[in-house]
Design a protein around this motif. Structure first.
Motif, mmCIF file in Angstrom:
data_model
loop_
_atom_site.group_PDB
_atom_site.id
_atom_site.type_symbol
_atom_site.label_atom_id
_atom_site.label_comp_id
_atom_site.label_asym_id
_atom_site.label_seq_id
_atom_site.Cartn_x
_atom_site.Cartn_y
_atom_site.Cartn_z
ATOM 1 N N GLY A 22 -7.389 -9.873 11.046
ATOM 2 C CA GLY A 22 -7.009 -11.229 11.397
ATOM 3 C C GLY A 22 -7.301 -11.570 12.839
ATOM 4 O O GLY A 22 -7.494 -10.694 13.692
ATOM 5 N N ILE A 23 -7.279 -12.857 13.118
ATOM 6 C CA ILE A 23 -7.506 -13.323 14.476
ATOM 7 C C ILE A 23 -6.369 -12.892 15.395
ATOM 8 O O ILE A 23 -6.504 -12.901 16.616
ATOM 9 N N ASP A 24 -5.238 -12.465 14.801
ATOM 10 C CA ASP A 24 -4.112 -11.964 15.583
ATOM 11 C C ASP A 24 -4.226 -10.477 15.876
ATOM 12 O O ASP A 24 -3.298 -9.879 16.432
ATOM 13 N N GLY A 25 -5.345 -9.851 15.489
ATOM 14 C CA GLY A 25 -5.556 -8.437 15.774
ATOM 15 C C GLY A 25 -4.996 -7.495 14.729
ATOM 16 O O GLY A 25 -4.972 -6.274 14.937
ATOM 17 N N SER A 26 -4.572 -8.013 13.581
ATOM 18 C CA SER A 26 -3.960 -7.177 12.555
ATOM 19 C C SER A 26 -4.937 -6.924 11.408
ATOM 20 O O SER A 26 -5.478 -7.867 10.823
ATOM 21 N N VAL A 27 -5.149 -5.648 11.078
ATOM 22 C CA VAL A 27 -5.906 -5.287 9.888
ATOM 23 C C VAL A 27 -4.936 -5.375 8.716
ATOM 24 O O VAL A 27 -4.020 -4.568 8.593
ATOM 25 N N ASP A 28 -5.132 -6.381 7.868
ATOM 26 C CA ASP A 28 -4.185 -6.684 6.793
ATOM 27 C C ASP A 28 -4.722 -6.345 5.411
ATOM 28 O O ASP A 28 -4.055 -6.626 4.405
ATOM 29 N N TRP A 29 -5.922 -5.760 5.339
ATOM 30 C CA TRP A 29 -6.482 -5.389 4.037
ATOM 31 C C TRP A 29 -7.500 -4.282 4.251
ATOM 32 O O TRP A 29 -8.405 -4.406 5.062
ATOM 33 N N TRP A 30 -7.309 -3.173 3.552
ATOM 34 C CA TRP A 30 -8.294 -2.091 3.551
ATOM 35 C C TRP A 30 -8.045 -1.251 2.312
ATOM 36 O O TRP A 30 -6.898 -0.862 2.040
ATOM 37 N N CYS A 31 -9.113 -1.006 1.557
ATOM 38 C CA CYS A 31 -9.027 -0.278 0.284
ATOM 39 C C CYS A 31 -9.987 0.904 0.283
ATOM 40 O O CYS A 31 -10.995 0.886 -0.444
ATOM 41 N N PRO A 32 -9.728 1.938 1.071
ATOM 42 C CA PRO A 32 -10.617 3.100 1.025
ATOM 43 C C PRO A 32 -10.330 3.902 -0.234
ATOM 44 O O PRO A 32 -9.206 3.881 -0.754
ATOM 45 N N PRO A 33 -11.318 4.686 -0.731
ATOM 46 C CA PRO A 33 -12.678 4.778 -0.217
ATOM 47 C C PRO A 33 -13.676 3.932 -0.994
ATOM 48 O O PRO A 33 -14.862 4.056 -0.807
ATOM 49 N N ARG A 34 -13.187 3.056 -1.928
ATOM 50 C CA ARG A 34 -14.063 2.175 -2.702
ATOM 51 C C ARG A 34 -13.535 0.750 -2.608
ATOM 52 O O ARG A 34 -12.346 0.528 -2.442
ATOM 53 N N PHE A 35 -14.439 -0.213 -2.756
ATOM 54 C CA PHE A 35 -14.024 -1.606 -2.706
ATOM 55 C C PHE A 35 -12.849 -1.894 -3.631
ATOM 56 O O PHE A 35 -11.957 -2.666 -3.292
ATOM 57 N N ASP A 36 -12.843 -1.296 -4.826
ATOM 58 C CA ASP A 36 -11.819 -1.594 -5.816
ATOM 59 C C ASP A 36 -10.687 -0.575 -5.817
ATOM 60 O O ASP A 36 -9.893 -0.515 -6.760
ATOM 61 N N GLY A 37 -10.587 0.232 -4.756
ATOM 62 C CA GLY A 37 -9.502 1.193 -4.659
ATOM 63 C C GLY A 37 -8.199 0.538 -4.239
ATOM 64 O O GLY A 37 -8.169 -0.601 -3.771
ATOM 65 N N PRO A 38 -7.065 1.242 -4.386
ATOM 66 C CA PRO A 38 -5.776 0.699 -3.949
ATOM 67 C C PRO A 38 -5.757 0.483 -2.434
ATOM 68 O O PRO A 38 -6.339 1.258 -1.675
ATOM 69 N N SER A 39 -5.085 -0.561 -2.009
ATOM 70 C CA SER A 39 -5.022 -0.846 -0.577
ATOM 71 C C SER A 39 -4.092 0.130 0.126
ATOM 72 O O SER A 39 -3.111 0.620 -0.439
ATOM 73 N N VAL A 40 -4.394 0.402 1.393
ATOM 74 C CA VAL A 40 -3.452 1.089 2.287
ATOM 75 C C VAL A 40 -2.849 0.104 3.278
ATOM 76 O O VAL A 40 -1.746 0.312 3.777
ATOM 77 N N PHE A 41 -3.579 -0.966 3.573
ATOM 78 C CA PHE A 41 -3.045 -2.112 4.305
ATOM 79 C C PHE A 41 -3.179 -3.321 3.379
ATOM 80 O O PHE A 41 -4.296 -3.673 2.978
#
Length: 598
Positions: A22-41
């Motif tokens: 985000g523009i506020d500096g927060s990583v609010d979505w990440w799904c390693p190690p595949r695009f369709d994997g469960p999010s950690v953020f």
């Protein structure tokens, strides 16, 4: 916490997974190690879904402002925070494999999020807030301080390690918070490395060196691609976004890296787009042909051929997982609130079960485009696929289906589906000399002509003066703008000219956007770019250019498009960044460059 707008997010990719910052500096979505994997953020969809925020203390106070941009031809995002006490830059990326270049980008990415802080002027106090919540927020990990620095977060199958150079990070009960000061000329590198509890451990790397290596990998990738048409900066950036939506191991291009961002705030049209749609296939191929190189198109086609396999009586699925999985059954995450309370939040997409008659046409069009690369006589698997798709269309084109917009209502005789069936048969006739003794071009031509006659007879509405969305229906549908693009009818045909005018009048908006249908509350970017192409082909290049420039003005500050634009507020809606929107831009720009090119 106030929810950010969809357009407030920038996109990071390692060509295996995607993250939104985000523009506020927060990583609010990440799904390693595949695009369709469960999010950690997953704070994108729920305030308690997990995040990693890194920003100045007092961000948002008077005198504070932000500017951000991608490093040219990369998905490395640099955000500059200006405060009353000085300025600081945070550069974010998902790490490429050391030494990866050109088409190796993403094949062995280490699943590491890099964040590098650089003091630009004055002295700025920074705040770090690391709160991972794996499996879409279902898990709260245990946090353990590591020998030599860093904090390990572990829960279920997931391990994350946060490292931040010499910063003395301390593990809280469910998060890591830390404040530090940075002066002009200072650099602090940090990273979050993903690993598996019972598998691959997190990778350890130098974040500053890895950031430089990742930047070089993206630059080398773009250096292998040329584009000589109009709007080169826009096209090159959209092509880079498409590269970031490509699962490098297979070549599949996903529709978007997010799930359940709503088409209407508070509505229920919230779908999981982290898969690859055959519906979009020929459009994707056109865009990659223009702005990438044959390697990308060939890899994507090879993935499709393997995923489809032997064609039988069952309809070919409209979408697949990134490694060719068919069953991507949908379920609801009832514990996730949804973006601005837009529910349900869906994981998986049941559109794979639908009958969509346009799918074979998309594939056949792609085969036609690649015919010179595929050889004068097709190999057995390719030949069997083309023959199977052709015969399936010949026997099923007269059936109703769900249409290209994947409605979950009753099946209808959608015009765009019938045109795609016509396209499949037309391409089969043209490819017959490469298909061996079982090719039957005379019969196929008869079916093709029968489909065309049905479309012209049943799809045209005299009272409205336009082709409509389904046979016998009075309802307009902007998908009919694809008829000239598919070369079913020239844009100069009187019926097509009338259709374009009616669609522009009834579905167009004051800001140049085009809705898919009259009840759609938002402008659909792909349809808007289709209108640009239609105007060019109808001999109105100046109007087309003016419309193109108005439509591209809906990008966010770093050049990203979601799926739709709210007609009242101008806000982006739907999953983001959206491949179809960037594909539409590339194809429209090339049409403005070479009107008869496709």
């Amino acid at each position: 916490m106030q929810q950010l707008r969809i357009s407030d997010y920038g996109y990071l990719s390692d060509a295996r997974s995607g993250a939104l910052v985000g523009i506020d500096g927060s990583v609010d979505w990440w799904c390693p190690p595949r695009f369709d994997g469960p999010s950690v953020f997953g704070r994108l969809l729920d305030p308690n879904g997990g995040h990693f925020r890194l920003a100045p203390v007092g961000a948002g106070d008077p005198g504070y402002r932000v500017e951000r941009a991608y490093r040219p031809d990369t998905l490395v995002l640099r955000t500059v925070h200006h405060t009353p006490y000085g300025s600081v830059a945070v550069t974010d990326a998902l790490a490429a494999e050391i030494g990866a270049r050109a088409h190796d980008l993403g094949k062995n990415s280490p699943a590491v999020l890099i964040r590098v802080v650089e003091g630009l002027s004055g002295r700025v106090r920074m705040a770090l807030d690391f709160a991972p919540r794996p499996e879409y927020g279902l898990l709260t990990p245990y946090l353990h301080e590591q020998p030599g620095g860093g904090v390990l977060a572990g829960a279920g199958p997931t391990v994350l390690v946060l490292r931040a150079g010499d910063l003395p990070l301390r593990a809280g009960r469910d998060r890591v918070t830390h404040e530090f000061e940075i002066s002009a000329g200072q650099v602090v590198g940090m990273d979050v490395a993903f690993g598996q509890t019972y598998g691959t451990p997190p990778v350890r790397l130098d974040p500053v060196a890895a950031l430089a290596e990742t930047t070089r990998a993206w630059e080398a990738f773009r250096e292998t691609h040329g584009y000589s048409g109009r709007y080169p900066e826009l096209v090159r950036h959209s092509a880079t976004v498409l590269a970031g939506l490509t699962y490098a191991r297979s070549g599949a291009v996903i529709a978007a890296p997010t799930t359940s961002l709503p088409e209407r705030i508070g509505g229920d049209r919230n779908y999981d787009y982290r898969y690859s749609w055959l519906r979009d296939f020929s459009l994707t191929m056109r865009a990659l042909w223009v702005a990438a190189c044959p390697d990308e198109t060939s890899r994507l086609f090879a993935w499709v051929a393997r995923s489809i396999g032997r064609v039988g009586d069952e309809p070919v699925p409209v979408l697949f997982g990134v490694e060719g999985e068919r069953d991507v059954s949908e379920h609801h995450c009832h514990h996730v609130r949804g973006y601005l309370d837009s529910r349900p939040v869906r994981i998986g997409n049941d559109a794979w079960r639908q009958r969509q008659l346009d799918v074979p046409g998309e594939v056949m069009s792609a085969v036609w485009r690649l015919r010179d690369y595929l050889g004068g006589s097709f190999e057995e698997e390719l030949r069997e696929m083309v023959l199977g798709l052709t015969e399936q269309v010949a026997s099923t084109w007269h059936l109703p289906d769900r249409g290209m917009w994947e409605t979950r209502e009753e099946e209808r005789h959608y015009l765009s589906s019938k045109v795609s069936c016509w396209l499949a048969m037309d391409r089969a006739v043209g490819l017959a000399d490469r298909l061996g003794d079982r090719a039957d071009p005379r019969r196929w031509a008869g079916v093709r002509d029968e489909i065309r006659a049905a479309v012209l007879r049943e799809g045209w509405n005299d009272r409205i003066g336009a082709f409509t969305g389904a046979f016998g229906s009075p309802e307009l549908d902007a998908s009919v703008l694809a008829l000239p693009v598919a070369h079913f009818l020239p844009a100069t045909d009187p019926r097509m000219r009338s259709t374009i005018a009616v669609v522009e009048r009834e579905l167009g908006t004051d800001n140049g956007l085009v809705r898919r249908w009259a009840t759609d509350p938002a402008g659909f970017l792909l349809c808007s770019f289709w209108l640009v192409e239609c105007l060019v082909m109808a001999g109105e290049p100046r109007r087309a250019e003016e419309l193109f420039e108005r439509v591209v003005g809906n990008a966010n500050d770093v050049g990203l498009f979601s799926e739709q634009i709210d007609l009242t507020s101008g806000a982006q809606l739907g999953n983001t960044p959206q491949a179809l929107s960037h594909i539409g831009l590339i194809n429209a720009a090339w049409r403005l460059t070479e009107p008869e090119s496709f």
